[in-house]
Design an enzyme around this catalytic site. Sequence first.
Site, PDB file in Angstrom:
ATOM      1  N   ASP A  16       0.812  -1.215   0.000  1.00 30.42           N
ATOM      2  CA  ASP A  16       0.000   0.000   0.000  1.00 30.42           C
ATOM      3  C   ASP A  16       0.850   1.273   0.000  1.00 30.42           C
ATOM      4  O   ASP A  16       0.673   2.157   0.836  1.00 30.42           O
ATOM      5  CB  ASP A  16      -0.928   0.012   1.219  1.00 30.42           C
ATOM      6  CG  ASP A  16      -1.653  -1.307   1.418  1.00 30.42           C
ATOM      7  OD1 ASP A  16      -2.142  -1.852   0.429  1.00 30.42           O
ATOM      8  OD2 ASP A  16      -1.710  -1.791   2.568  1.00 30.42           O
ATOM      9  N   GLU A  57     -11.479   0.606  -2.742  1.00 29.06           N
ATOM     10  CA  GLU A  57     -10.752   0.960  -1.519  1.00 29.06           C
ATOM     11  C   GLU A  57      -9.529   1.790  -1.883  1.00 29.06           C
ATOM     12  O   GLU A  57      -9.352   2.226  -3.016  1.00 29.06           O
ATOM     13  CB  GLU A  57     -10.320  -0.320  -0.788  1.00 29.06           C
ATOM     14  CG  GLU A  57      -9.440  -1.235  -1.627  1.00 29.06           C
ATOM     15  CD  GLU A  57      -9.114  -2.541  -0.946  1.00 29.06           C
ATOM     16  OE1 GLU A  57      -9.582  -2.765   0.183  1.00 29.06           O
ATOM     17  OE2 GLU A  57      -8.386  -3.356  -1.547  1.00 29.06           O
TER      18      GLU A  57
END
Length: 509
Positions: free
Chosen positions: A15, A183
């Site tokens: 991420d 997301e």
Amino acid sequence: MTHYSNPVLDADWPDPDAVRVGDDYWMIASSFNRAPGLPMLHSRDLVSWEHVANALPALPQAGHYALPRHGSGVWAPSLRHHDGLFWIVYPDPDHGIFVLTAPDPRGPWSEPWCLIPGRGLIDPCPLWDPDGRAYLVHGWAKSRAGVKNRLTVVEVDPALRHIVGPARTVVDGDELPGFRTLEGPKLYQRDGWYWIFAPAGGVATGWQTAFRSRSVWGPYEHRVVLAQGDTPVNGPHQGAWVDTPEGDDWFLHFQDRGVFGRVVHLQPMGWDPDGWPVLGDAGRPVLTHPVPVAGAEPGEPVRSDDFSAPGLASRWHWQANPADGWAVVDGGGTLHLPAQASPRGSLRDQGAVLCQQLPGQPSTWQTRVDLAGDAPGTRAGVVVLGREYAWAGLVRTPVGLEVTLRRGGTDGDEEVVAQEPVPHGASGIDLRAVVDGDGAVTWGWRAAGTQVGDDASWHDVAPPWQAHVGHWIGAEVGLFASAPLGAVLAPGDGGTFGPVRVTVAGKEA
């Protein structure tokens, strides 16, 4: 012209988010239950990276994270520079959204504070509007909140201390054909547009989407701007849009490589006549490309450690918030890990396992291991840790010292795969783990002090063992020392490790 190859970071940096300030690029990644967390990487050219610091010495819920909480902790963070400060906003899906700041990314960083308490709030990213207002976009984790596949924006005060107005869902993935698990949003502004870059479709199988609107509250139109296509880059996932001092645009994102974790790719980025971003090669990930900065040489963070400086280097992390005395590094060339009580004997339960990520290319890990302590069951060694694990090292038995290979899983039990006595009078061995391109590990040992380069002296402990993924992370390589609960230990009992030498794809790393 020099070219780079993707991934530019072939290891588990999940991420990623990044910013440029001046000529410097700074990047952070998720750290989950690991501490110290929020690793900070630095680059001057986007292809050569150094791990310079960790922004979070320990998770603020100290008691909760005194034990490994696999899959919890720091999920996808964001990194921004505003008003002379660097800002990290990160989610803990069980506790809320937290903020910390620093004038220098190398630290020290402030203590984190909670901006929004609650469960299931994930992947936050702030934006300071030129009109002086500030906003935060975030996603949702169904495992905690009961909902997912939607993006929410809320106005916050510019100091990121509290919410100013009501939260609104600005993109509902359930209303977009084919969208699922939307997301990882990142919020930007450009040419009068508000932009949200966000992946959907799942970590290993999804794509990258760009949303734009004239208002931060929407309505947003969207396009898929990066997808696997006919490339081997599955599920190109969330990341960071950065620019160069010359005004060129680039996009950093991750790819899920299973046991090797979420590796980082760099994509060139342009714009079409309608003002939409074009990532990679017309929306397909590139495998090679000219470097962003002339003369740049791709490179990854250092892994080997000769323990010649006091304290632990940034590259190491524990499986839980560390306690005083877990490691002794005095700068003399060794690392001492005092034996820690292990109630079930499972290394998945033990916070005091000192780890690094498993590289995405074939690698060899080698160190000397010495074991001190007479209590039966005291042990020290090297572990490859995931949802299942295997370790090789030394164990004290009632009759002496043995070399052993054991494996364990989520049930807490360990199985002895191999064991043999250590030569009489020896307290240590040289130990190595050879990992192939699929993550299969072959363990070997030899008498300590054998001449370097004498490969014929190595004894393979057992046939190769296949490494396993962790919870949201790739496999890790770790050092540990432990003893059964209730063992009578003397000061100094535990494992002492000599230099850790790592080669990746045949080169020292």
